[in-house]
Scaffold this motif. Sequence first.
Motif, short mmCIF file in Angstrom:
data_model
loop_
_atom_site.label_atom_id
_atom_site.label_comp_id
_atom_site.label_asym_id
_atom_site.label_seq_id
_atom_site.Cartn_x
_atom_site.Cartn_y
_atom_site.Cartn_z
N UNK C 187 0.81 -1.23 0.00
CA UNK C 187 0.00 0.00 0.00
C UNK C 187 0.85 1.28 0.00
N UNK C 188 2.12 1.20 0.44
CA UNK C 188 2.95 2.41 0.41
C UNK C 188 3.20 2.88 -1.02
N UNK C 190 1.05 3.64 -3.00
CA UNK C 190 0.09 4.71 -3.27
C UNK C 190 0.44 6.00 -2.54
N UNK C 191 1.46 5.97 -1.70
CA UNK C 191 1.86 7.17 -0.94
C UNK C 191 3.17 7.77 -1.46
N UNK C 192 3.65 7.29 -2.61
CA UNK C 192 4.83 7.86 -3.25
C UNK C 192 4.42 8.26 -4.66
N UNK C 234 11.79 -2.76 4.99
CA UNK C 234 12.83 -1.88 5.54
C UNK C 234 12.35 -0.45 5.74
N UNK C 236 10.00 2.85 7.13
CA UNK C 236 9.16 3.35 8.21
C UNK C 236 8.24 4.46 7.72
N UNK C 237 8.03 4.52 6.42
CA UNK C 237 7.14 5.53 5.83
C UNK C 237 7.46 5.65 4.36
N UNK C 238 6.78 6.56 3.66
CA UNK C 238 6.96 6.64 2.20
C UNK C 238 8.35 7.11 1.77
N UNK C 239 9.02 7.89 2.60
CA UNK C 239 10.36 8.36 2.24
C UNK C 239 11.36 7.22 2.21
N UNK C 240 11.43 6.48 3.30
CA UNK C 240 12.38 5.36 3.35
C UNK C 240 11.94 4.22 2.44
N UNK C 242 10.65 4.63 -0.59
CA UNK C 242 11.11 4.97 -1.94
C UNK C 242 12.61 4.66 -2.10
N UNK C 243 13.38 4.95 -1.08
CA UNK C 243 14.82 4.67 -1.11
C UNK C 243 15.05 3.16 -1.19
N UNK C 246 14.38 1.50 -4.63
CA UNK C 246 15.45 1.57 -5.63
C UNK C 246 16.51 0.51 -5.33
N UNK C 247 16.84 0.36 -4.06
CA UNK C 247 17.79 -0.69 -3.68
C UNK C 247 17.26 -2.07 -4.06
#
Lengths: 264, 264, 264
Positions: C187-188, C190-192, C234, C236-240, C242-243, C246-247
Amino acid sequence: MDRPDLTDAISRLRRASPLIHNITNYVVMNTTANALLAIGASPAMVHAEEEVAEFVPLAGALVVNIGTLSPSWLSAMDRAAGAAAEAGVPWVLDPVAVGATPYRTAAAVSLSRRRPAVIRGNASEILALAGDPEAVPKGPDSTSDSSAAREAARRLARDLETVVAVTGEVDYVTDGARMVAIANGHRLLTRVTGMGCTATALVGAFLGAGLSAYEAATAGLAALGVAAEAAALRASGPGSFQVALMDALHGLDDEALARRARLS
Amino acid sequence: MDRPDLTDAISRLRRASPLIHNITNYVVMNTTANALLAIGASPAMVHAEEEVAEFVPLAGALVVNIGTLSPSWLSAMDRAAGAAAEAGVPWVLDPVAVGATPYRTAAAVSLSRRRPAVIRGNASEILALAGDPEAVPKGPDSTSDSSAAREAARRLARDLETVVAVTGEVDYVTDGARMVAIANGHRLLTRVTGMGCTATALVGAFLGAGLSAYEAATAGLAALGVAAEAAALRASGPGSFQVALMDALHGLDDEALARRARLS
Amino acid sequence: MDRPDLTDAISRLRRASPLIHNITNYVVMNTTANALLAIGASPAMVHAEEEVAEFVPLAGALVVNIGTLSPSWLSAMDRAAGAAAEAGVPWVLDPVAVGATPYRTAAAVSLSRRRPAVIRGNASEILALAGDPEAVPKGPDSTSDSSAAREAARRLARDLETVVAVTGEVDYVTDGARMVAIANGHRLLTRVTGMGCTATALVGAFLGAGLSAYEAATAGLAALGVAAEAAALRASGPGSFQVALMDALHGLDDEALARRARLS
């Protein structure tokens, strides 16, 4: 002695906090602005023909990058280059993917003759800009090793009376007479978009801080390479590498640059 | 009582999940869209003159940001402001780097007279927009302290019958009569590009959720400041700060905002 | 058997390292370029009418995304679609927010008739493109469940002789006859911002590696879904998230895709 003295490059940049005017491509605007902020400069992205000539004189340096080119942007770049010459603002040219299409090649060649202080490209781009028939462009990524473009870079620097920087596994900076190699960096730099553009922007930052073109080009590439090595230690892929790279640029100081830059 | 009641600001926003129409600059499109998603809104970036007037009425609020200005974008902003007035859609103006060039100043002044619900800028921008001769623009970064622009903000709010928000180490929001100070945030906000633009976008999100202009401006700035403080605890530089900020905006709730916002 | 064989999809892509020509929206240019690099392709963002026709034949595939549309971009897309047909370069269309305005709908419908190999959209977009009166657009986010668009997708695929991919909680890929469901993701996503655009870009990468349209669409969506699941562990929210995404795309291999893709 071809190795420029970078002893206080970072601290000079941080003290000056120069405004860097960027006319750059859509892909990297956010990330090069962040790299400029991380290293200590103050970025502005301004591209309208209606205002570039008035903005350039406010800046310490100008960065021109043709990544996502179109006619109105090209006019603005041309106008900005003229304003930079008039106001004595040094500028750096990034001829992204020159050689890929006639339109792009014409634009890059024309801009390269407007007296940039530095031209920064990968091997394919520098070979194409130097008119080398062996240049095989493949979009923004290089198909050649940077060492293959060393002599083309030297010739180009001499012909255009500028400093040329070729980036790759080893980077080379030349003013036509001197040449320095920078053996820093990490292969993850090739897995994050716009790292060449970031190198160019950092060169702009050091130009804006008052370093000579030869020093600024070397400092910009060395700073990125050293920061990339630090970032790679904390990365588990290109996503976390990019994040750690911004942290590393922000954490970089004169001492770390002097100790870790591998110039020869 | 100048402190607006933000008790249920976050939960109202999440329930409404308003569509926020952004006509914003290239540098921050990705990051402000992500901030809007993280806080619970639904962003759309739409700028063509051919469609903005039809898109605005679909939205809960409109965000207009002049960061990377050009003539066709300015026309679209103008048209969108007209459509917003007609459809009763509140909008927020971010006059990025107003004062830096005559073109930019004319654009910002003209848009500021089209009845935005909120204008958000840094001290230099608000001083420039208010016609203050002490405004010294330096690209998008401010050269003045936010407190220096407090009276200019109050006058501007009164003159334009709008709410003006000045951001800096302390943020100020005024409707010309009332004024509230928000003492949240972190210095790393100045080392990541587009954090002012993100503040503006968040104000747009709260406008779209139905808060009054004064409440929405306060809620947007407080939300960003509180999230920044949480993010700084997990950051080792501007790269990891930006990542943690998105996580923190996503994790924010009414209770945390009420407990941590320092309004006075 | 409707489930395509993806046994060596990732390794084929990495070996080919295809140049992917993107004419895409401003919001996602950076992030889709990074996703393409992470999965092993070589992205180029080129949009000028002056050069797109000469750039397309250099590429393994073309990605056309109408997110931030304007007339000159639309002309370039049209020209690129023509060049792709002539050069035999497969292309994928992302009709972002089709249905939201008449301008956008006309553009998407017109492009959809230019023989894209794949069309990728969310449920609202596929319903709108298929002319379904139940389509309720809300900017780039969908208001419908992907299963609601399954039959519209099948009909659209048959009518346009293309492959249609609908993304949502479950993704569907159909060539009009066959249909495969992909039950991966998180579901994350949809938050990026731009995760749908990233899916489209990855489909382009697999097209560029020589997979058939049906295989490429399935591989692109499965790769994103599987990587998202790994990233969520890995994050704890949409910022991490997205990172980590890519990894995870960078770390993906044939074995992981085969083991984790839930196709039916």
